[in-house]
Scaffold this motif. Structure first.
Motif, PDB file in Angstrom:
ATOM      1  N   GLU A  27      30.136   4.600  42.298  1.00 29.58           N
ATOM      2  CA  GLU A  27      30.865   4.646  43.564  1.00 29.58           C
ATOM      3  C   GLU A  27      32.372   4.487  43.399  1.00 29.58           C
ATOM      4  O   GLU A  27      33.119   4.660  44.364  1.00 29.58           O
ATOM      5  CB  GLU A  27      30.341   3.554  44.495  1.00 29.58           C
ATOM      6  CG  GLU A  27      28.876   3.709  44.873  1.00 29.58           C
ATOM      7  CD  GLU A  27      28.640   4.937  45.738  1.00 29.58           C
ATOM      8  OE1 GLU A  27      29.264   5.044  46.811  1.00 29.58           O
ATOM      9  OE2 GLU A  27      27.835   5.789  45.323  1.00 29.58           O
ATOM     10  N   VAL A 483      21.373   5.229  46.279  1.00 34.57           N
ATOM     11  CA  VAL A 483      22.586   4.743  46.941  1.00 34.57           C
ATOM     12  C   VAL A 483      22.661   5.421  48.292  1.00 34.57           C
ATOM     13  O   VAL A 483      22.862   6.631  48.379  1.00 34.57           O
ATOM     14  CB  VAL A 483      23.840   5.058  46.112  1.00 34.57           C
ATOM     15  CG1 VAL A 483      25.065   4.540  46.817  1.00 34.57           C
ATOM     16  CG2 VAL A 483      23.721   4.444  44.726  1.00 34.57           C
ATOM     17  N   ARG A 535      26.520  -0.388  51.178  1.00 37.74           N
ATOM     18  CA  ARG A 535      25.892   0.508  50.201  1.00 37.74           C
ATOM     19  C   ARG A 535      24.713  -0.212  49.584  1.00 37.74           C
ATOM     20  O   ARG A 535      24.809  -1.361  49.207  1.00 37.74           O
ATOM     21  CB  ARG A 535      26.895   0.915  49.112  1.00 37.74           C
ATOM     22  CG  ARG A 535      28.060   1.715  49.670  1.00 37.74           C
ATOM     23  CD  ARG A 535      28.969   2.176  48.558  1.00 37.74           C
ATOM     24  NE  ARG A 535      30.011   3.033  49.067  1.00 37.74           N
ATOM     25  CZ  ARG A 535      31.169   2.595  49.506  1.00 37.74           C
ATOM     26  NH1 ARG A 535      31.428   1.315  49.515  1.00 37.74           N
ATOM     27  NH2 ARG A 535      32.085   3.441  49.952  1.00 37.74           N
TER      28      ARG A 535
END
Length: 576
Positions: A27, A483, A535
């Motif tokens: 990320e 995710v 997340r």
């Protein structure tokens, strides 16, 4: 600021940190803090394993000892509370909290600290009514009873937390506050965990003590674990006389296993003019200091002081003068010192010691804090009491047992402030409870089923198409990591309303006092920038995957201990 929240750790520190590292790379973010909601298992050596309430054949060293010995260092500042599978002799060294390893901090029996302006509290252990009113009397080596009772929460610790008046941002408990399941998608919970139905329908699931703390503290976020399932809820509290209505966002997470939803990352707006590291909380320190004389290390029942004419003081919410005195005691320095020290040898894989006995060591961190604030080291006091039952410490430990002194700090003969002490609600017997043995066998089976699957990454939360991790140069540490975007929270529900709430996306209102702005699950796409972004490294499993018809595969609950299930008494504690 990004805070990762983890459910039951079960000693899997390497896997948890690897998962966080994987998420950070994928990320392009940096996690600032990790919160673990119990069953941490800070096992330093073989002696510690004998102080953990798990079957002997499942007592494994796991990976904490590497962080304790200095072989590794936690890559993320970690704060945790205790659960019901812990190296209790280790945690008892730190009744007021402290470092169990560099960069890993334990909150103690109960505690509140600050991190970058965020006020974080927690209570260790689980609720059992038959031990709730006792003092912290357990001491290693533990017997069959004290091996379990040592991790049961006590009313003295709940009483201290109920003296808090300033707003709390985050609170952690291992078991759930009783009734919180009424403020989320209850049917979804029961679809995942069918064996909880009886306790949900009779309102006996969860801790009544935690429910009282939830109502009193009304934190912006409450994180739990224990039931090995992900569950979200929102509770709208009734307004207090001195303020407006507040909302608590509740989240429970699973244990650290492949294909399980055990980790959640929440973004908090940065708070300016706040210290960088961990800090003591002056209100909490003042409460510790003023309630020090209420503590006991005997098993005799104790009730909190009440406004009934028998006590000189019954309200221990600190005054400004008491908090200023604490600041003076600390020389104006609230930063928690980096004073970790090893009190026992660490496990050495090259030289195992299977016959090691549990250690009984005082901890310099506790000694230093007690000397600074004038607190009692409960562990040291209990050790002295065992060595000299008739000495001064023994007299001090038992001075409040009779409850006949008009100025006593507590009395076993007085009615309890907590109706849950005698209600018997916590003694419900769940016929399908997963025992400790079943829990560990379930983990063993999952590991066998998913072996060799650790090199794939899901493309998204709802995408069944998977890509090889090599496409992005990333490798999932274990199992399949999903995710996703934002979670979905149920609409906030008033604490005094009835019925169930439907699960629907929504924009969350900002918390009212001293709380991070924004919301979590179900926030709209055009939400404000301050809305926390969530997340989830999601590990899907057959337990949570449903078919198009809405039916899922339910895990088979092993029920080998029929004698235990049939017993009326709950003393064997069918705890997950």
């Amino acid at each position: 600021m990004r805070i990762a929240v983890e459910g039951c750790c079960h000693g899997e520190l390497d896997k948890i940190y690897e998962t966080i590292g994987y998420l950070e790379k994928k990320e392009g973010v940096k996690v600032d803090l990790l919160l673990c909601c119990g069953d941490f298992q800070a096992v330093r050596n073989e002696g510690d394993m004998k102080c953990m309430a798990v079957p002997a054949k499942y007592r494994t060293m796991q990976t904490f000892y590497k962080y304790y010995s200095g072989e590794k260092k936690a890559p993320v500042l970690t704060i945790f509370i205790g659960g019901n599978h812990e190296a209790s002799n280790h945690l008892q060294e730190l009744p007021y909290g402290g470092w169990v390893a560099p960069n890993i901090y334990y909150l103690g029996y109960a505690g509140i600290i600050r991190y970058k302006g965020i006020r974080i509290g927690g209570a260790s252990g689980i609720f059992k009514s038959h031990d709730y009113r006792k003092g912290h009397h357990e001491f290693p080596p533990y017997g069959p009873d004290t091996l379990r009772s040592v991790y049961h929460i006590r009313n003295i610790d709940v009483y201290k937390l109920k003296q808090i008046q300033m707003p709390i941002d985050i609170f952690m408990s291992h078991d759930w506050p009783r009734g919180i399941y009424n403020y989320g998608c209850t049917q979804e919970l029961l679809r995942k965990k069918k064996f909880l139905r009886q306790e949900v329908e009779t309102n006996t699931l969860g801790s009544p003590a935690a429910a009282e703390l939830l109502e009193h503290l009304q934190p912006s976020y409450w994180f739990s674990a224990h039931l090995h399932v992900k569950f979200a809820a929102m509770m709208q509290h009734a307004p207090k006389a001195s303020g407006s209505s507040r909302t608590t966002k509740f989240l429970s997470l699973d244990k650290c296993l492949p294909h399980r939803e055990f980790l959640q990352v929440v973004e908090f707006p940065d708070r300016t003019d706040s210290a960088e590291g961990l800090e003591y909380d002056p209100e909490w320190l003042a409460i510790l200091k003023s309630t020090n004389g209420l503590q006991k290390t005997t098993p005799q029942p104790w009730n909190p002081p009440m406004n009934n004419g028998l006590h000189q003081r019954w309200n221990f919410s600190p005054s400004e003068a008491e908090m200023m005195q604490v600041l003076d005691d600390m020389n104006g320095e609230l930063a928690i010192p980096d004073n970790f020290s090893r009190t026992v040898p660490a496990y050495d894989p090259a030289n195992p010691q299977p016959r090691a006995v549990p250690s009984c060591s005082t901890n310099p961190q506790t000694t230093e804090l007690c000397a600074t604030l004038g607190l009692t080291d409960l562990y040291a006091q209990k050790a002295q009491l065992l060595l000299d039952p008739g000495g001064a410490d023994g007299a001090m430990a038992g001075e409040n047992d009779d409850g006949d002194d008009a100025h006593s700090n507590g009395s076993a003969d007085e009615p309890s402030e907590y109706p849950t002490d005698t209600s018997g609600l916590s003694n419900s017997c769940n016929p399908d409870e997963i025992t400790i043995e079943d829990e560990w066998e379930e983990e063993e089976k999952v590991k066998e089923d998913v072996g060799g699957e650790g090199k794939q990454v899901a493309a998204g939360a709802g995408d069944s198409t998977k890509r090889e991790a090599g496409e992005e140069g990333l490798l999932s540490p274990s199992g399949t990591v999903h995710v996703s975007g934002r979670m979905v929270l149920p609409e906030p529900k008033s604490g005094d309303s009835a019925g169930r709430v439907a699960l629907s996306p929504m924009s969350l209102p900002p918390p009212t006092q001293s709380a991070p702005a924004g919301g979590e699950e179900g926030a709209s796409d055009d939400a404000e920038e301050e809305t926390p972004v969530v997340r989830i490294p999601k590990r899907t499993s057959d337990e949570s995957e449903a078919t198009a018809g809405g039916t899922g595969v339910t895990p088979r609950i092993k029920r080998r201990n029929q004698v235990i299930y049939a017993a009326v008494d709950d003393d064997d504690e069918n705890e997950s």
